[in-house]
Design an enzyme around this catalytic site. Sequence first.
Site, PDB file in Angstrom:
ATOM      1  N   GLU A   1      48.228  50.080  40.048  1.00 61.21           N
ATOM      2  CA  GLU A   1      48.692  48.695  39.915  1.00 61.21           C
ATOM      3  C   GLU A   1      49.214  48.498  38.479  1.00 61.21           C
ATOM      4  OE1 GLU A   1      45.348  46.016  40.213  1.00 61.21           O
ATOM      5  OE2 GLU A   1      46.547  44.510  41.225  1.00 61.21           O
TER       6      GLU A   1
ATOM      7  N   ASN B   1      43.283  36.081  34.824  1.00 56.38           N
ATOM      8  CA  ASN B   1      44.650  35.782  35.302  1.00 56.38           C
ATOM      9  C   ASN B   1      44.762  34.441  36.023  1.00 56.38           C
ATOM     10  OD1 ASN B   1      43.250  36.814  37.469  1.00 56.38           O
ATOM     11  ND2 ASN B   1      44.965  37.987  38.278  1.00 56.38           N
TER      12      ASN B   1
ATOM     13  N   GLY C   1      38.025  41.043  39.826  1.00 50.84           N
ATOM     14  CA  GLY C   1      38.428  41.815  38.657  1.00 50.84           C
ATOM     15  C   GLY C   1      38.841  43.209  39.067  1.00 50.84           C
ATOM     16  N   SER C   2      38.680  44.142  38.148  1.00 51.87           N
ATOM     17  CA  SER C   2      39.153  45.500  38.403  1.00 51.87           C
ATOM     18  C   SER C   2      38.223  46.246  39.361  1.00 51.87           C
ATOM     19  CB  SER C   2      39.240  46.263  37.087  1.00 51.87           C
ATOM     20  OG  SER C   2      37.958  46.337  36.501  1.00 51.87           O
TER      21      SER C   2
ATOM     22  N   GLU D   1      36.529  40.972  44.926  1.00 53.66           N
ATOM     23  CA  GLU D   1      37.991  40.880  45.033  1.00 53.66           C
ATOM     24  C   GLU D   1      38.533  41.784  43.953  1.00 53.66           C
ATOM     25  OE1 GLU D   1      39.496  39.407  47.322  1.00 53.66           O
ATOM     26  OE2 GLU D   1      38.182  37.811  48.042  1.00 53.66           O
ATOM     27  N   LEU D   2      38.989  42.959  44.329  1.00 53.87           N
ATOM     28  CA  LEU D   2      39.317  43.981  43.336  1.00 53.87           C
ATOM     29  C   LEU D   2      40.824  44.221  43.255  1.00 53.87           C
ATOM     30  CD1 LEU D   2      36.332  46.285  44.286  1.00 53.87           C
ATOM     31  CD2 LEU D   2      36.394  44.414  42.636  1.00 53.87           C
TER      32      LEU D   2
ATOM     33  N   LYS E   1      30.263  33.551  34.753  1.00 49.49           N
ATOM     34  CA  LYS E   1      30.655  34.203  33.500  1.00 49.49           C
ATOM     35  C   LYS E   1      32.165  34.416  33.545  1.00 49.49           C
ATOM     36  CE  LYS E   1      31.610  38.088  32.091  1.00 49.49           C
ATOM     37  NZ  LYS E   1      32.752  37.678  31.227  1.00 49.49           N
ATOM     38  N   PRO E   2      32.915  33.593  32.802  1.00 52.93           N
ATOM     39  CA  PRO E   2      34.367  33.745  32.809  1.00 52.93           C
ATOM     40  C   PRO E   2      34.806  34.922  31.939  1.00 52.93           C
ATOM     41  CG  PRO E   2      33.747  31.973  31.325  1.00 52.93           C
ATOM     42  CD  PRO E   2      32.466  32.485  31.939  1.00 52.93           C
TER      43      PRO E   2
ATOM     44  N   CYS F   1      46.603  40.018  41.375  1.00 53.87           N
ATOM     45  CA  CYS F   1      46.202  41.170  42.194  1.00 53.87           C
ATOM     46  C   CYS F   1      46.966  41.212  43.514  1.00 53.87           C
ATOM     47  CB  CYS F   1      44.698  41.152  42.429  1.00 53.87           C
ATOM     48  SG  CYS F   1      44.114  39.575  42.995  1.00 53.87           S
TER      49      CYS F   1
HETATM   50  P1  ADP Z   1      40.650  42.854  34.058  1.00 56.79           P
HETATM   51  O1  ADP Z   1      41.284  44.187  34.107  1.00 56.79           O
HETATM   52  O2  ADP Z   1      41.248  41.825  34.932  1.00 56.79           O
HETATM   53  O3  ADP Z   1      40.316  42.371  32.678  1.00 56.79           O
HETATM   54  P2  ADP Z   1      37.863  43.364  34.410  1.00 56.79           P
HETATM   55  O4  ADP Z   1      37.279  43.906  35.655  1.00 56.79           O
HETATM   56  O5  ADP Z   1      37.763  44.162  33.167  1.00 56.79           O
HETATM   57  O6  ADP Z   1      39.339  43.076  34.832  1.00 56.79           O
HETATM   58  O7  ADP Z   1      37.317  41.923  34.088  1.00 56.79           O
HETATM   59  C1  ADP Z   1      36.993  40.972  35.066  1.00 56.79           C
HETATM   60  C2  ADP Z   1      35.714  40.287  34.664  1.00 56.79           C
HETATM   61  O8  ADP Z   1      34.695  41.265  34.636  1.00 56.79           O
HETATM   62  C3  ADP Z   1      35.740  39.642  33.299  1.00 56.79           C
HETATM   63  O9  ADP Z   1      34.994  38.449  33.352  1.00 56.79           O
HETATM   64  C4  ADP Z   1      35.034  40.652  32.442  1.00 56.79           C
HETATM   65  O10 ADP Z   1      34.398  40.094  31.325  1.00 56.79           O
HETATM   66  C5  ADP Z   1      33.997  41.184  33.414  1.00 56.79           C
HETATM   67  N1  ADP Z   1      33.442  42.496  33.060  1.00 56.79           N
HETATM   68  C6  ADP Z   1      34.054  43.525  32.480  1.00 56.79           C
HETATM   69  N2  ADP Z   1      33.204  44.564  32.321  1.00 56.79           N
HETATM   70  C7  ADP Z   1      32.009  44.169  32.845  1.00 56.79           C
HETATM   71  C8  ADP Z   1      30.721  44.765  32.996  1.00 56.79           C
HETATM   72  N3  ADP Z   1      30.484  45.999  32.596  1.00 56.79           N
HETATM   73  N4  ADP Z   1      29.747  44.034  33.578  1.00 56.79           N
HETATM   74  C9  ADP Z   1      29.974  42.772  33.999  1.00 56.79           C
HETATM   75  N5  ADP Z   1      31.154  42.164  33.882  1.00 56.79           N
HETATM   76  C10 ADP Z   1      32.164  42.838  33.306  1.00 56.79           C
END
Ligand code: ADP
Length: 484
Positions: free
Chosen positions: A387, A158, A234-235, A256-257, A181-182, A290
Amino acid sequence: MSFLKDPSLLRDRAWLNGQWAAADNGETFPVDNPATGEHVGVVPRMGAAETERAIDAANAAWPAWRALTAKARAALLQAWLQQIQLHAEDLAVLMTVEQGKPLAEARGEVAYAASFIEWFAEEAKRLYGETIPSPLADRRLLVLREPIGVCAAITPWNFPLAMITRKVAPALAAGCPIIVKPAESTPLSALALAVLAERAGIPGGVLQVLTGDPRAIGGALTTSPVVRKLSFTGSTEVGRLLYAQSAPTIKKLSLELGGNAPFIVFDDADLDAAVQGAMASKFRNAGQTCVCANRLYVHDKVYDAFTAKLVEAVQGLKVGNGLEPGVTQGPLIDRAALAKVEDHIDDAVTRGARVLTGGRRADLGKTFFEPTVLADVPADAKVAREETFGPLAPVFRFHTDEEVIALANNTEFGLASYFFSRDVGRIFRVAEALEYGMVGVNTGMISNEVAPFGGVKQSGLGREGSRHGIEDYLVTKYVALAGL
Ligand code: ADP
């Protein structure tokens, strides 16, 4: 013809130990424009083996990087900043093309991303230690602040640039190498940042950007004892997993979740300012941040007036391809995002909510959705708990301060919160009562590089930006000098 003035910013290789590298097995994955469905590029699908090499390279680069003076590291960060500023328009266009946000917002994000580099370049020079008055006469006690070591960053789609610079800049400033890792949807912006870092002279092992399989790369980063710190945005679900994976090596974590931001309008609020705040907080990036307002609580006395003004403002939004002039709402990132918005609307409407505007997919098709306002949303609707991450503003009604504070805090999340009031007593009481890492009072926009961004409860750990944002990249060393 490229859509970029400098086509060399668009890469199909990852940045591994100072080389533009393909995956070992040659695999790639495509990056698509969510507004048009067109392919924008391809990037390598790397995995554990490449990640392990990147970790070794980072570890090898660490001693020389930490040995540089803070001033020298700051100068390299400033050189990177200048490259970003020079290529700001290309970075903005690339972001809109791969992520979908309107170009004006993408330009804003380039500046926001750059601001972290500027800030932490300055902070690099201010990592002061301490001397402690000793309890023993022959001793002098010193506290040093040292770089933690090899760091890793896993970032979301995002904010394809800012979530990277907010982690990379403090790491580099502190003297740590970092591997990024993007997200799979937005790796091109990340690689463009690496191109500019290379041009700025940042050593190859010090900043690396790996694209590929999140599980394989994430697994290698979290299990490695060499990686001392992981910063993730991320999530909450993935955050929990990475937390668990990092436990055996006792890594330092910044997480940051997810959020579930309440946005409260009291009956003494300036309603026009509140509507403006709600628009900025809710509909920026089509609701995909977020810190976006997720639940709007409006006092019964001003409920009808506020919703009428909000609907008028929402009807002024323009949905479309973010590259087109005047567009304020781009597409959602993917079909799953669209389905979640629809699910939240269906659920609320089934429980008695009314659609005041929007409520359906936009005529443009793909993942475009009409910005939506729901009224009379019951407290037990899904959207009160989860959310949405989309352009949906559900408006709930409340009657007392106590009631709304309880409703606002009734969530496992605690990232951003907002309220509008002009009563100074209420402002202090409510700001203190909200169980959130951030509170916006009479504003819907709170993020900047000088303030600590972060959450409480299951919204995460640590703070980014501000002088606190570099702390997580440092360790404290106590030196006792005896026998003096
Ligand atoms: P969103 O819902 O914003 O896509 P994610 O948490 O799925 O949130 O993704 C955020 C980041 O975490 C991305 O870079 C994604 O590739 C990474 N990601 C998703 N699953 C995993 C995992 N199992 N291990 C490491 N990184 C992950």
